[in-house]
Design a protein around this motif. Sequence first.
Motif, PDB file in Angstrom:
ATOM      1  N   UNK A 189      72.684  67.297  60.531  1.00  0.00           N
ATOM      2  CA  UNK A 189      73.519  67.877  61.584  1.00  0.00           C
ATOM      3  C   UNK A 189      73.799  66.851  62.672  1.00  0.00           C
ATOM      4  N   UNK A 190      74.965  66.924  63.250  1.00  0.00           N
ATOM      5  CA  UNK A 190      75.396  65.966  64.268  1.00  0.00           C
ATOM      6  C   UNK A 190      75.227  66.490  65.683  1.00  0.00           C
ATOM      7  N   UNK A 191      74.892  67.763  65.807  1.00  0.00           N
ATOM      8  CA  UNK A 191      74.900  68.387  67.130  1.00  0.00           C
ATOM      9  C   UNK A 191      73.595  69.094  67.481  1.00  0.00           C
ATOM     10  N   UNK A 192      72.492  68.612  66.925  1.00  0.00           N
ATOM     11  CA  UNK A 192      71.186  69.176  67.269  1.00  0.00           C
ATOM     12  C   UNK A 192      70.765  68.691  68.643  1.00  0.00           C
ATOM     13  N   UNK A 193      70.062  69.536  69.363  1.00  0.00           N
ATOM     14  CA  UNK A 193      69.537  69.163  70.664  1.00  0.00           C
ATOM     15  C   UNK A 193      69.950  70.169  71.720  1.00  0.00           C
ATOM     16  N   UNK A 194      69.870  69.733  72.971  1.00  0.00           N
ATOM     17  CA  UNK A 194      70.280  70.561  74.114  1.00  0.00           C
ATOM     18  C   UNK A 194      71.232  69.752  74.970  1.00  0.00           C
ATOM     19  N   UNK A 195      72.229  70.424  75.503  1.00  0.00           N
ATOM     20  CA  UNK A 195      73.172  69.745  76.387  1.00  0.00           C
ATOM     21  C   UNK A 195      72.479  69.417  77.704  1.00  0.00           C
ATOM     22  N   UNK A 196      73.013  68.445  78.408  1.00  0.00           N
ATOM     23  CA  UNK A 196      72.477  68.073  79.713  1.00  0.00           C
ATOM     24  C   UNK A 196      73.632  67.860  80.669  1.00  0.00           C
ATOM     25  N   UNK A 197      73.855  68.783  81.571  1.00  0.00           N
ATOM     26  CA  UNK A 197      73.061  69.963  81.881  1.00  0.00           C
ATOM     27  C   UNK A 197      73.372  71.128  80.929  1.00  0.00           C
ATOM     28  N   UNK A 198      72.565  72.176  81.045  1.00  0.00           N
ATOM     29  CA  UNK A 198      72.800  73.415  80.290  1.00  0.00           C
ATOM     30  C   UNK A 198      73.517  74.387  81.225  1.00  0.00           C
ATOM     31  N   UNK A 199      74.811  74.590  80.983  1.00  0.00           N
ATOM     32  CA  UNK A 199      75.588  75.532  81.800  1.00  0.00           C
ATOM     33  C   UNK A 199      75.596  76.931  81.214  1.00  0.00           C
ATOM     34  N   UNK A 200      75.448  77.038  79.920  1.00  0.00           N
ATOM     35  CA  UNK A 200      75.332  78.338  79.249  1.00  0.00           C
ATOM     36  C   UNK A 200      74.285  78.196  78.149  1.00  0.00           C
ATOM     37  N   UNK A 201      73.525  79.272  77.968  1.00  0.00           N
ATOM     38  CA  UNK A 201      72.462  79.291  76.959  1.00  0.00           C
ATOM     39  C   UNK A 201      72.461  80.661  76.314  1.00  0.00           C
TER      40      UNK A 201
END
Length: 156
Positions: free
Chosen positions: A21-33
């Motif tokens: 997968x190319x999109x594993x992880x968490x965004x930084x910042x997290x605006x929606x979860x």
Amino acid sequence: MSLDNLRDLYQQVILERYKKPRNRGKTDPVDRYQKGHNPSCGDTIELTLQLNDAEDQIQDVKFEGEGCAIAMASVDLMADALRGKTTAEALEMVQKFQAMMKGEAEFPSELRKLNVMQGVAQFPVRIKCANLSWHTVKAALELAKDVQPAGFISNE
């Protein structure tokens, strides 16, 4: 393209996205979860979104989770497709994806990778696996800023 070639392409893309997968992880910042769960087969994802300052465009999409190859490939392809889209465009894409799972639509050429998921429609029991991430992103986008989700969104 023959039906056998389409089936092979469908399987190849799904397995590739599942294994790498190319999109594993968490965004930084997290605006929606938002967490999503498919009780039928146990797929679970945690989706994070990074939005622009006006909160009307998706800057990044990441996920964590466990599930079948179809669920994981679908969320990974979805993350690629939603990056850079407005929230309105993303919500339209959710509707289009769900219509595609019913055999009623397909994506234009610039989003053709999503059309690979059409093969799932041949296996009705697996449609929920493909739709999980799309239900989850819809719930995340519909949350007000700084509101924590009440729990898992389910695709049942």
